[in-house]
Write a protein that holds these residues in place. Structure first.
Motif, PDB file in Angstrom:
ATOM      1  N   ARG A 163     -35.325 -82.571 119.100  1.00 22.80           N
ATOM      2  CA  ARG A 163     -35.600 -81.913 120.383  1.00 22.80           C
ATOM      3  C   ARG A 163     -35.297 -82.852 121.555  1.00 22.80           C
ATOM      4  O   ARG A 163     -34.803 -82.424 122.601  1.00 22.80           O
ATOM      5  CB  ARG A 163     -37.055 -81.467 120.447  1.00 22.80           C
ATOM      6  CG  ARG A 163     -37.446 -80.401 119.450  1.00 22.80           C
ATOM      7  CD  ARG A 163     -36.844 -79.050 119.810  1.00 22.80           C
ATOM      8  NE  ARG A 163     -37.331 -78.010 118.923  1.00 22.80           N
ATOM      9  CZ  ARG A 163     -37.027 -76.730 119.047  1.00 22.80           C
ATOM     10  NH1 ARG A 163     -36.220 -76.335 120.029  1.00 22.80           N
ATOM     11  NH2 ARG A 163     -37.489 -75.839 118.195  1.00 22.80           N
ATOM     12  N   TYR A 177     -37.336 -76.949 128.200  1.00 21.19           N
ATOM     13  CA  TYR A 177     -37.961 -76.402 126.997  1.00 21.19           C
ATOM     14  C   TYR A 177     -37.876 -77.401 125.851  1.00 21.19           C
ATOM     15  O   TYR A 177     -38.879 -77.669 125.168  1.00 21.19           O
ATOM     16  CB  TYR A 177     -37.285 -75.091 126.608  1.00 21.19           C
ATOM     17  CG  TYR A 177     -37.719 -74.560 125.263  1.00 21.19           C
ATOM     18  CD1 TYR A 177     -38.951 -73.941 125.112  1.00 21.19           C
ATOM     19  CD2 TYR A 177     -36.902 -74.705 124.144  1.00 21.19           C
ATOM     20  CE1 TYR A 177     -39.365 -73.466 123.867  1.00 21.19           C
ATOM     21  CE2 TYR A 177     -37.302 -74.239 122.909  1.00 21.19           C
ATOM     22  CZ  TYR A 177     -38.527 -73.625 122.773  1.00 21.19           C
ATOM     23  OH  TYR A 177     -38.933 -73.168 121.542  1.00 21.19           O
ATOM     24  N   GLU A 178     -36.689 -77.953 125.619  1.00 21.43           N
ATOM     25  CA  GLU A 178     -36.500 -78.906 124.524  1.00 21.43           C
ATOM     26  C   GLU A 178     -37.360 -80.145 124.741  1.00 21.43           C
ATOM     27  O   GLU A 178     -37.942 -80.686 123.794  1.00 21.43           O
ATOM     28  CB  GLU A 178     -35.026 -79.294 124.408  1.00 21.43           C
ATOM     29  CG  GLU A 178     -34.091 -78.160 124.018  1.00 21.43           C
ATOM     30  CD  GLU A 178     -34.312 -77.653 122.602  1.00 21.43           C
ATOM     31  OE1 GLU A 178     -35.051 -78.298 121.836  1.00 21.43           O
ATOM     32  OE2 GLU A 178     -33.754 -76.591 122.254  1.00 21.43           O
ATOM     33  N   ARG A 181     -40.972 -79.403 123.853  1.00 22.41           N
ATOM     34  CA  ARG A 181     -41.164 -79.366 122.397  1.00 22.41           C
ATOM     35  C   ARG A 181     -41.137 -80.767 121.803  1.00 22.41           C
ATOM     36  O   ARG A 181     -41.903 -81.081 120.889  1.00 22.41           O
ATOM     37  CB  ARG A 181     -40.095 -78.482 121.757  1.00 22.41           C
ATOM     38  CG  ARG A 181     -40.181 -77.002 122.088  1.00 22.41           C
ATOM     39  CD  ARG A 181     -41.445 -76.371 121.524  1.00 22.41           C
ATOM     40  NE  ARG A 181     -41.494 -76.458 120.082  1.00 22.41           N
ATOM     41  CZ  ARG A 181     -40.961 -75.562 119.249  1.00 22.41           C
ATOM     42  NH1 ARG A 181     -40.353 -74.487 119.748  1.00 22.41           N
ATOM     43  NH2 ARG A 181     -41.041 -75.699 117.943  1.00 22.41           N
ATOM     44  N   GLN A 184     -44.429 -82.376 122.628  1.00 16.17           N
ATOM     45  CA  GLN A 184     -45.496 -81.815 121.784  1.00 16.17           C
ATOM     46  C   GLN A 184     -45.489 -82.458 120.401  1.00 16.17           C
ATOM     47  O   GLN A 184     -46.546 -82.843 119.872  1.00 16.17           O
ATOM     48  CB  GLN A 184     -45.319 -80.305 121.661  1.00 16.17           C
ATOM     49  CG  GLN A 184     -46.411 -79.613 120.854  1.00 16.17           C
ATOM     50  CD  GLN A 184     -46.144 -78.141 120.660  1.00 16.17           C
ATOM     51  OE1 GLN A 184     -45.020 -77.724 120.390  1.00 16.17           O
ATOM     52  NE2 GLN A 184     -47.167 -77.321 120.838  1.00 16.17           N
ATOM     53  N   SER A 185     -44.304 -82.586 119.811  1.00 19.35           N
ATOM     54  CA  SER A 185     -44.206 -83.186 118.480  1.00 19.35           C
ATOM     55  C   SER A 185     -44.572 -84.662 118.515  1.00 19.35           C
ATOM     56  O   SER A 185     -45.239 -85.173 117.604  1.00 19.35           O
ATOM     57  CB  SER A 185     -42.784 -83.011 117.928  1.00 19.35           C
ATOM     58  OG  SER A 185     -42.514 -81.649 117.687  1.00 19.35           O
TER      59      SER A 185
END
Length: 204
Positions: A163, A177-178, A181, A184-185
């Protein structure tokens, strides 16, 4: 066509199950798909031996046919439900020390299908002090937990990297968006890992 109808209507018993399993290697793709559907809907996981579970899962999850693999993943979802929705309980039914490779395939398939979420598992472990965040004074990780967390950590690391790369080569809303993500990871990964060097040592 005949074999499909026979499989769909076969009476399941201890004597018929080995014959049904053999059809997971049938030359016909549709017969293999029906076989996995039958195994998933008519044959309880625990009525199979551990070796039989490993064989059918390995064949199904390594399938080249998307339709057959989808049927195998549906069977895997059924097995997870029979294990109370608990991935570690599912792994206990597989003897991970003997069948580590196929057990890893199963976890990865559940993650890929969205049945399990590496982020959610990591966030829950961080909140509850479980998994790799369990107190050092507690019992060591079971073989099932060790495999589960290895796969989860690898998945989070891979997701964060892919991402992050995608965010770097795109623009605008897609890049945002990427990046979100990837963040988040990364945060889930950091939250799942032990927070001290001593914590890492305790896992060894």
């Amino acid at each position: 066509l005949v074999r499909k109808h026979i499989l769909a209507s076969v009476a399941i018993s201890d004597h018929s199950v080995p014959a049904v399993i053999e059809h997971t290697r049938d030359v016909a793709e549709d017969v293999r798909a029906v076989t996995f559907k039958v195994l998933g809907s008519k044959v309880p996981m625990r009525s199979l031996s551990i070796e039989q579970r490993a064989v059918v899962m390995r064949r199904g999850l390594e399938e080249r046919s998307a339709n057959v693999k989808a049927a195998a993943v549906a069977m895997l979802k059924s097995w997870l439900e029979q294990a109370g929705g608990e991935p570690e309980e599912l792994l206990r039914a597989m003897d991970v020390e003997t069948h580590e490779a196929v057990s890893e395939l199963m976890l990865q398939a559940l993650l890929d299908a969205g049945v399990l979420s590496a982020v959610e598992l990591a966030e829950a472990a961080a909140k509850d002090g479980a998994g790799l965040r369990a107190p050092a004074s507690g019992p060591p990780l079971s073989p099932e937990a060790a495999l589960l967390w290895r796969v989860v950590i690898e998945s989070l690391y891979s997701e964060a990297n892919s991402r992050g790369h995608a965010a770097a080569v795109t623009m605008g809303a897609e890049a945002q968006y990427e990046l979100s993500r990837a963040t988040q990871s990364t945060e889930a990964l950091e939250g799942a890992l032990p927070d001290t060097a001593n914590g890492f040592v305790q896992l060894l």
